[in-house]
Design a protein around this motif. Structure first.
Motif, PDB file in Angstrom:
ATOM      1  N   CYS A  51      73.112 -18.987  63.169  1.00 21.93           N
ATOM      2  CA  CYS A  51      73.755 -20.288  62.964  1.00 21.93           C
ATOM      3  C   CYS A  51      74.062 -20.963  64.290  1.00 21.93           C
ATOM      4  CB  CYS A  51      75.067 -20.135  62.192  1.00 21.93           C
ATOM      5  SG  CYS A  51      74.849 -19.616  60.502  1.00 21.93           S
ATOM      6  N   LEU A  52      74.175 -20.168  65.348  1.00 21.88           N
ATOM      7  CA  LEU A  52      74.504 -20.723  66.657  1.00 21.88           C
ATOM      8  C   LEU A  52      73.282 -20.729  67.563  1.00 21.88           C
ATOM      9  CD1 LEU A  52      77.925 -18.925  67.062  1.00 21.88           C
ATOM     10  CD2 LEU A  52      77.587 -21.357  66.678  1.00 21.88           C
ATOM     11  N   GLY A  53      72.122 -20.443  66.992  1.00 31.49           N
ATOM     12  CA  GLY A  53      70.891 -20.438  67.777  1.00 31.49           C
ATOM     13  C   GLY A  53      70.803 -19.269  68.737  1.00 31.49           C
ATOM     14  N   VAL A  54      71.567 -18.207  68.467  1.00 34.84           N
ATOM     15  CA  VAL A  54      71.526 -17.022  69.333  1.00 34.84           C
ATOM     16  C   VAL A  54      70.549 -16.020  68.723  1.00 34.84           C
ATOM     17  CG1 VAL A  54      72.866 -15.068  70.221  1.00 34.84           C
ATOM     18  CG2 VAL A  54      73.892 -17.347  70.129  1.00 34.84           C
ATOM     19  N   ASP A  55      69.664 -15.507  69.566  1.00 33.83           N
ATOM     20  CA  ASP A  55      68.668 -14.550  69.114  1.00 33.83           C
ATOM     21  C   ASP A  55      68.925 -13.231  69.838  1.00 33.83           C
ATOM     22  OD1 ASP A  55      66.569 -13.688  67.696  1.00 33.83           O
ATOM     23  OD2 ASP A  55      65.097 -15.082  68.557  1.00 33.83           O
ATOM     24  N   PRO A  56      69.786 -12.381  69.276  1.00 41.78           N
ATOM     25  CA  PRO A  56      70.236 -11.210  70.032  1.00 41.78           C
ATOM     26  C   PRO A  56      69.129 -10.184  70.278  1.00 41.78           C
ATOM     27  CG  PRO A  56      71.045 -11.119  67.774  1.00 41.78           C
ATOM     28  CD  PRO A  56      70.364 -12.435  67.927  1.00 41.78           C
ATOM     29  N   GLY A  57      69.048  -9.727  71.514  1.00 46.66           N
ATOM     30  CA  GLY A  57      68.106  -8.663  71.867  1.00 46.66           C
ATOM     31  C   GLY A  57      68.867  -7.442  72.332  1.00 46.66           C
ATOM     32  N   LYS A  58      70.170  -7.621  72.536  1.00 47.80           N
ATOM     33  CA  LYS A  58      71.066  -6.511  72.887  1.00 47.80           C
ATOM     34  C   LYS A  58      72.481  -6.898  72.451  1.00 47.80           C
ATOM     35  CE  LYS A  58      71.489  -8.146  77.688  1.00 47.80           C
ATOM     36  NZ  LYS A  58      70.916  -9.478  77.371  1.00 47.80           N
ATOM     37  N   GLY A  59      73.340  -5.873  72.392  1.00 46.69           N
ATOM     38  CA  GLY A  59      74.666  -6.100  71.840  1.00 46.69           C
ATOM     39  C   GLY A  59      75.456  -7.176  72.543  1.00 46.69           C
ATOM     40  N   SER A  60      75.323  -7.244  73.869  1.00 44.47           N
ATOM     41  CA  SER A  60      76.145  -8.199  74.620  1.00 44.47           C
ATOM     42  C   SER A  60      75.710  -9.642  74.359  1.00 44.47           C
ATOM     43  CB  SER A  60      76.113  -7.887  76.111  1.00 44.47           C
ATOM     44  OG  SER A  60      74.781  -7.909  76.566  1.00 44.47           O
ATOM     45  N   ASP A  61      74.526  -9.822  73.739  1.00 43.41           N
ATOM     46  CA  ASP A  61      74.103 -11.183  73.388  1.00 43.41           C
ATOM     47  C   ASP A  61      75.015 -11.798  72.334  1.00 43.41           C
ATOM     48  OD1 ASP A  61      72.043 -10.943  75.165  1.00 43.41           O
ATOM     49  OD2 ASP A  61      70.500 -10.563  73.655  1.00 43.41           O
ATOM     50  N   TYR A  62      75.762 -10.941  71.624  1.00 42.85           N
ATOM     51  CA  TYR A  62      76.704 -11.450  70.618  1.00 42.85           C
ATOM     52  C   TYR A  62      77.925 -12.082  71.267  1.00 42.85           C
ATOM     53  CZ  TYR A  62      74.099  -9.328  66.801  1.00 42.85           C
ATOM     54  OH  TYR A  62      73.121  -9.023  65.896  1.00 42.85           O
ATOM     55  N   ARG A  63      78.080 -11.822  72.544  1.00 40.31           N
ATOM     56  CA  ARG A  63      79.255 -12.330  73.255  1.00 40.31           C
ATOM     57  C   ARG A  63      79.375 -13.859  73.114  1.00 40.31           C
ATOM     58  NH1 ARG A  63      82.986 -10.233  76.503  1.00 40.31           N
ATOM     59  NH2 ARG A  63      82.223  -8.111  76.270  1.00 40.31           N
ATOM     60  N   ALA A 112      66.613  -2.382  65.922  1.00 39.62           N
ATOM     61  CA  ALA A 112      67.448  -3.395  65.262  1.00 39.62           C
ATOM     62  C   ALA A 112      68.845  -2.836  64.974  1.00 39.62           C
ATOM     63  CB  ALA A 112      66.784  -3.864  63.968  1.00 39.62           C
ATOM     64  N   SER A 113      68.897  -1.591  64.469  1.00 42.03           N
ATOM     65  CA  SER A 113      70.204  -0.954  64.214  1.00 42.03           C
ATOM     66  C   SER A 113      70.989  -0.820  65.498  1.00 42.03           C
ATOM     67  CB  SER A 113      70.041   0.463  63.662  1.00 42.03           C
ATOM     68  OG  SER A 113      69.298   0.462  62.521  1.00 42.03           O
ATOM     69  N   GLY A 114      70.291  -0.431  66.560  1.00 34.20           N
ATOM     70  CA  GLY A 114      70.961  -0.245  67.851  1.00 34.20           C
ATOM     71  C   GLY A 114      71.568  -1.552  68.345  1.00 34.20           C
ATOM     72  N   ILE A 115      70.834  -2.645  68.186  1.00 30.08           N
ATOM     73  CA  ILE A 115      71.338  -3.959  68.629  1.00 30.08           C
ATOM     74  C   ILE A 115      72.597  -4.321  67.822  1.00 30.08           C
ATOM     75  CG2 ILE A 115      70.842  -6.454  68.653  1.00 30.08           C
ATOM     76  CD1 ILE A 115      67.837  -5.649  69.133  1.00 30.08           C
ATOM     77  N   MET A 116      72.532  -4.090  66.521  1.00 27.25           N
ATOM     78  CA  MET A 116      73.674  -4.460  65.672  1.00 27.25           C
ATOM     79  C   MET A 116      74.885  -3.570  65.936  1.00 27.25           C
ATOM     80  SD  MET A 116      71.594  -5.494  62.210  1.00 27.25           S
ATOM     81  CE  MET A 116      72.999  -5.960  61.201  1.00 27.25           C
ATOM     82  N   LYS A 117      74.632  -2.269  66.149  1.00 25.07           N
ATOM     83  CA  LYS A 117      75.761  -1.377  66.469  1.00 25.07           C
ATOM     84  C   LYS A 117      76.387  -1.773  67.792  1.00 25.07           C
ATOM     85  CE  LYS A 117      74.210   2.736  63.976  1.00 25.07           C
ATOM     86  NZ  LYS A 117      73.588   4.067  64.105  1.00 25.07           N
ATOM     87  N   SER A 118      75.561  -2.125  68.775  1.00 27.09           N
ATOM     88  CA  SER A 118      76.193  -2.484  70.043  1.00 27.09           C
ATOM     89  C   SER A 118      76.825  -3.875  69.962  1.00 27.09           C
ATOM     90  CB  SER A 118      75.259  -2.299  71.240  1.00 27.09           C
ATOM     91  OG  SER A 118      74.177  -3.154  71.159  1.00 27.09           O
ATOM     92  N   GLY A 119      76.353  -4.719  69.030  1.00 28.48           N
ATOM     93  CA  GLY A 119      77.061  -5.980  68.760  1.00 28.48           C
ATOM     94  C   GLY A 119      78.457  -5.691  68.218  1.00 28.48           C
ATOM     95  N   LEU A 120      78.559  -4.675  67.375  1.00 24.37           N
ATOM     96  CA  LEU A 120      79.871  -4.270  66.847  1.00 24.37           C
ATOM     97  C   LEU A 120      80.740  -3.667  67.956  1.00 24.37           C
ATOM     98  CD1 LEU A 120      78.667  -2.841  63.432  1.00 24.37           C
ATOM     99  CD2 LEU A 120      80.373  -4.652  63.714  1.00 24.37           C
TER     100      LEU A 120
END
Ligand SMILES: [Zn+2]
Length: 275
Positions: A46-58, A101-109
């Motif tokens: 929704c914010l145009g962010v395309d996460p490739g690693k957890g810190s991209d959720y920042r 994909a799981s790793g990216i989402m877990k590190s987003g958490l």
């Protein structure tokens, strides 16, 4: 019964100045009698962010906190809830392996957990796909959800889950395995059959009967604040408006209002709700 000014809390709302009405929607909530809101981070897409690693959720979380700050200027109390939308697994697994994909989402958490630890957010958001998907994706999603429960247990915070319609009873065992009190798991967009804490849509017809049974619950609008899909959800005034209507029609009592809007969310999230 005469309506008195008491806390009226929306347990799940989004405010999005970029894609929606933004602060004007928050002011609608305030004018309708709303006082407190749990502001949930939007999916990264929704914010145009395309996460490739957890810190991209920042950037997603920082934007949520920035919006929370703007809303607070209206006088509302805002409790941010940060996390990773469970549907992101489908999008991410098109570009990455399921493990990645799981790793990216877990590190987003993990990233969201850092904000909770700093006191900038009051809980985590996680879940599993609410739509039909493969067994592999569902199993990976349960792994991510377990990670969220483990983080919440360590942080002593609540988790809002977005999952399939129905009770999600297996999450009680998952919570126990993670060392998390299931009483700190809020089922977003809940049905009354859940053993988790149900957050019911403000228009849900079961609210009066659950009140009579003394069930704990919270209320939400799930207002998305997207101009592109204005009809998709009920509006930002829904929680205060329907609460006041139920009260004035004698379908719920002032005690019920206190339990839904003050007592339950205070206990579940460990926050102070007062005027
Ligand atoms: Zn939502």
């Amino acid at each position: 019964m005469k309506y008195e000014h008491v806390p009226l809390t929306d347990d799940h709302i989004h405010i999005d100045p970029r894609n929606g009405r933004g602060i004007e929607a928050a002011k609608d909530f305030l004018r309708a009698g709303g006082t407190h809101m749990f502001l949930v981070s939007k999916p990264s897409s929704c914010l145009g962010v395309d996460p490739g690693k957890g810190s991209d959720y920042r950037s997603v979380f920082d934007e949520t906190l920035r919006i929370a700050g703007l809303i607070r200027e209206t006088g509302l109390v805002v409790f941010p809830v940060l996390g990773v939308h469970p549907a992101e697994i489908s999008r991410l697994s098109e570009r990455y392996s399921l493990d990645e994909a799981s790793g990216i989402m877990k590190s987003g958490l993990d990233c969201a957990a850092g904000y909770v630890e700093e006191g900038l957010a009051v809980g985590l958001k996680s879940g599993r796909p609410h739509y039909e998907t493969t067994r592999e994706i569902m199993s990976a999603s349960n792994g991510i959800l377990m990670h969220a429960f483990t983080l919440a247990a360590e942080l002593d915070c609540a988790v809002q889950v977005h999952a399939e319609t129905g009770p999600c009873s297996d999450m009680v065992d998952m919570a126990h395995a993670a060392g998390l009190d299931p009483g700190r798991i809020v089922k977003h967009y809940a049905t009354p059959d859940t053993p988790l804490v149900p957050s019911l849509l403000a228009t849900h017809e079961a609210i009066p009967s659950l009140c009579r049974e003394g069930r704990r619950m919270t209320m939400e609008s799930d207002y998305m604040d997207e101009n592109s899909s204005p009809g998709a959800v009920i509006g930002p005034k829904s929680v205060p408006r329907f609460t006041r209507r139920l009260l004035s029609e004698g379908l719920i009592t002032a005690d019920d209002v206190y339990r839904i809007h003050t007592e339950t969310p205070s206990k579940v999230y460990g926050v102070e709700i007062s005027l």
